[in-house]
Design a protein around this motif. Structure first.
Motif, PDB file in Angstrom:
ATOM      1  N   LEU A   1       3.900   9.867  -7.817  1.00  0.00           N
ATOM      2  CA  LEU A   1       5.077  10.193  -8.619  1.00  0.00           C
ATOM      3  C   LEU A   1       4.794   9.994 -10.106  1.00  0.00           C
ATOM      4  CD1 LEU A   1       8.093  10.867  -8.899  1.00  0.00           C
ATOM      5  CD2 LEU A   1       8.578   8.437  -8.519  1.00  0.00           C
ATOM      6  N   ALA A   2       4.155   8.880 -10.443  1.00  0.00           N
ATOM      7  CA  ALA A   2       3.860   8.597 -11.850  1.00  0.00           C
ATOM      8  C   ALA A   2       2.907   9.634 -12.432  1.00  0.00           C
ATOM      9  CB  ALA A   2       3.264   7.199 -11.985  1.00  0.00           C
ATOM     10  N   ASP A   3       1.874  10.009 -11.665  1.00  0.00           N
ATOM     11  CA  ASP A   3       0.936  11.026 -12.134  1.00  0.00           C
ATOM     12  C   ASP A   3       1.643  12.343 -12.389  1.00  0.00           C
ATOM     13  OD1 ASP A   3      -1.269   9.404 -12.165  1.00  0.00           O
ATOM     14  OD2 ASP A   3      -1.969   9.966 -10.169  1.00  0.00           O
ATOM     15  N   TRP A   4       2.525  12.724 -11.471  1.00  0.00           N
ATOM     16  CA  TRP A   4       3.251  13.982 -11.651  1.00  0.00           C
ATOM     17  C   TRP A   4       4.131  13.928 -12.894  1.00  0.00           C
ATOM     18  CZ3 TRP A   4       8.356  15.259 -12.126  1.00  0.00           C
ATOM     19  CH2 TRP A   4       8.650  16.635 -12.108  1.00  0.00           C
ATOM     20  N   GLN A   5       4.832  12.823 -13.078  1.00  0.00           N
ATOM     21  CA  GLN A   5       5.734  12.728 -14.220  1.00  0.00           C
ATOM     22  C   GLN A   5       4.976  12.794 -15.543  1.00  0.00           C
ATOM     23  OE1 GLN A   5       7.818   9.099 -13.173  1.00  0.00           O
ATOM     24  NE2 GLN A   5       9.589  10.227 -12.434  1.00  0.00           N
ATOM     25  N   ILE A   6       3.823  12.153 -15.607  1.00  0.00           N
ATOM     26  CA  ILE A   6       3.052  12.179 -16.846  1.00  0.00           C
ATOM     27  C   ILE A   6       2.413  13.545 -17.058  1.00  0.00           C
ATOM     28  CG2 ILE A   6       1.026  11.240 -18.021  1.00  0.00           C
ATOM     29  CD1 ILE A   6       3.468   9.407 -18.079  1.00  0.00           C
ATOM     30  N   ASP A   7       1.786  14.095 -16.008  1.00  0.00           N
ATOM     31  CA  ASP A   7       1.065  15.362 -16.149  1.00  0.00           C
ATOM     32  C   ASP A   7       1.989  16.550 -16.377  1.00  0.00           C
ATOM     33  OD1 ASP A   7      -1.247  13.980 -15.773  1.00  0.00           O
ATOM     34  OD2 ASP A   7      -1.484  14.521 -13.666  1.00  0.00           O
ATOM     35  N   SER A   8       3.094  16.596 -15.633  1.00  0.00           N
ATOM     36  CA  SER A   8       3.927  17.794 -15.661  1.00  0.00           C
ATOM     37  C   SER A   8       5.208  17.640 -16.473  1.00  0.00           C
ATOM     38  CB  SER A   8       4.309  18.188 -14.228  1.00  0.00           C
ATOM     39  OG  SER A   8       3.155  18.383 -13.453  1.00  0.00           O
ATOM     40  N   PHE A   9       5.719  16.438 -16.538  1.00  0.00           N
ATOM     41  CA  PHE A   9       7.033  16.227 -17.145  1.00  0.00           C
ATOM     42  C   PHE A   9       6.898  15.764 -18.592  1.00  0.00           C
ATOM     43  CE2 PHE A   9      10.986  13.492 -17.405  1.00  0.00           C
ATOM     44  CZ  PHE A   9      11.832  14.561 -17.579  1.00  0.00           C
TER      45      PHE A   9
ATOM     46  N   ARG B   1       0.825  -1.214   0.000  1.00  0.00           N
ATOM     47  CA  ARG B   1       0.000   0.000   0.000  1.00  0.00           C
ATOM     48  C   ARG B   1       0.857   1.261   0.000  1.00  0.00           C
ATOM     49  NH1 ARG B   1      -3.179  -1.322   3.743  1.00  0.00           N
ATOM     50  NH2 ARG B   1      -4.880  -1.951   2.367  1.00  0.00           N
ATOM     51  N   SER B   2       1.855   1.318   0.871  1.00  0.00           N
ATOM     52  CA  SER B   2       2.684   2.526   0.947  1.00  0.00           C
ATOM     53  C   SER B   2       3.463   2.735  -0.353  1.00  0.00           C
ATOM     54  CB  SER B   2       3.648   2.431   2.135  1.00  0.00           C
ATOM     55  OG  SER B   2       4.512   1.321   2.004  1.00  0.00           O
ATOM     56  N   THR B   3       3.981   1.653  -0.932  1.00  0.00           N
ATOM     57  CA  THR B   3       4.713   1.770  -2.187  1.00  0.00           C
ATOM     58  C   THR B   3       3.779   2.199  -3.312  1.00  0.00           C
ATOM     59  OG1 THR B   3       6.188  -0.003  -1.452  1.00  0.00           O
ATOM     60  CG2 THR B   3       6.242   0.573  -3.790  1.00  0.00           C
ATOM     61  N   GLY B   4       2.590   1.611  -3.348  1.00  0.00           N
ATOM     62  CA  GLY B   4       1.630   1.961  -4.393  1.00  0.00           C
ATOM     63  C   GLY B   4       1.203   3.410  -4.311  1.00  0.00           C
ATOM     64  N   GLN B   5       0.908   3.904  -3.100  1.00  0.00           N
ATOM     65  CA  GLN B   5       0.457   5.281  -2.943  1.00  0.00           C
ATOM     66  C   GLN B   5       1.547   6.274  -3.329  1.00  0.00           C
ATOM     67  OE1 GLN B   5      -0.851   5.517   1.135  1.00  0.00           O
ATOM     68  NE2 GLN B   5      -2.777   4.452   0.742  1.00  0.00           N
TER      69      GLN B   5
END
Length: 342
Positions: free
Chosen positions: A94-102, A85-89
């Motif tokens: 991080l993945a959302d930020w990289q796709i949306d912003s990067f 759970r902690s790794t997934g959250q």
């Protein structure tokens, strides 16, 4: 090639394997029950997919590794679920930020007629190994730092229930800003606030626990570090004419830590102090004040500092008592206004 096929190719590139297993087949190949496999998937933040054939060899390997840690007695089943759970959250954000912003900013089609999807595949192919190596490097660095803090703990209880300084920094009037600013401007303001706060917390030796848009939560092992962080946040953000005014509240005491977050009355008190702090000021509780004076970082009183000229130069902080007040659920609280001396 249509967008669906491109998306599938990108998925295979990132995962390094083709879809070939249903969830039942993946669980059986990993040697775990379907019930446990489902609990692992949900803990990692993935939706139920029925019995569609969408899982890969890497999914089987991940299940096998988690289950193997449980079988070897290194983790309990509940702890393995927490790890998932902690790794997934963390990685989902991080993945959302990289796709949306990067990635989004780098995949503008270079030529007319090209789609963003067509540009994304070669870009991911180039960036993936570099980002993966950097992620592992940062994770190992953070793990080493966290391990060092645990080793220095006095006993096992202190690993979970520790005495820390906890602080909140909150932008004043953020709700009004959301109605006045365009979405892009609001996003830029929040990013600037979070970036500046994260930089200042790290530079002074604290830890950023989480960001909540208009608010950040940080922690430090000692009162002096927390005091420096709070004042630096006010000083740095207060110099930015584009940034709203800031309130900071800091409390010191026993804190329960779990999955990278902090809980307990000390955290609640820091939040309440923030809500009553004057604009562009730092408010602290009596326990943090006591820690500062015990460490020789602040005088017992300004009168004592005036009569002790030899030590006055060594004091870094000034503390001004404010009126005691009741705080719901926490009793009577005596807040102190924190400032730098000189």
């Amino acid at each position: 090639m249509d967008a669906e096929n491109i998306a599938l190719r990108i998925e295979e590139l990132i995962l390094g394997a083709e879809r070939q297993y249903t969830p039942f087949q993946a669980a059986r190949a990993a040697g775990v029950s379907m019930d446990l496999a489902s609990r692992f998937w949900r803990a990692m933040g993935f939706p139920d997919i029925g019995q569609a054939r969408v899982l890969t060899e890497s999914d089987v390997l991940a299940l096998r590794r988690l289950a193997g840690l449980v079988e070897a007695g290194l983790l309990s089943e509940s702890m393995a679920i927490q790890v998932a759970r902690s790794t997934g959250q963390t990685t989902a954000r991080l993945a959302d930020w990289q796709i949306d912003s990067f990635l989004e900013g780098l995949t503008e089609p270079p030529e007319p007629g090209m789609t963003r999807s067509e540009v994304t595949y070669p870009l991911v192919e180039l960036l993936l190994p570099e980002l993966e190596e950097f992620l592992i490097y940062v994770w190992r660095r953070q793990l080493a730092a966290a391990s060092g803090r645990v080793v220095q703990a006095q006993d096992d209880a202190e690993m979970v229930d520790r005495r820390l300084a906890v602080g909140f920094a909150d932008l004043v009037g953020f709700t009004r800003l959301t109605r006045r600013l365009e979405e892009e401007q609001l996003g830029e303001l929040v990013e600037a606030f979070e970036t500046t706060a994260a930089d200042q917390v790290a530079a002074q030796g604290g830890r950023l626990i989480k960001t909540l848009g208009d608010e950040v939560l940080f922690a430090a092992d000692d009162a002096g570090t927390a005091a420096d962080i709070g004042l630096r946040l006010v000083e740095t953000l207060g110099d930015d004419p584009m940034m709203p005014e800031l309130r900071v509240g800091i409390a010191f005491g026993t804190v329960t830590t779990r999955m990278g977050d902090v809980f307990g009355n000390t955290v609640n008190l820091a939040s309440r102090l923030t809500s009553i702090a004057p604009k562009n000021m730092v408010l602290v509780d009596g326990a943090l004040r006591d820690e500062l004076t015990a460490a020789g970082l602040a005088p017992q009183s300004e009168k004592a500092a005036d009569t002790d000229e030899g030590r006055a130069a060594a004091y870094r902080f000034a503390l001004q008592p404010l009126y005691q007040r009741p705080v719901r659920g926490l009793g009577i609280v005596e807040p102190w206004l924190l400032a730098r001396r000189g």
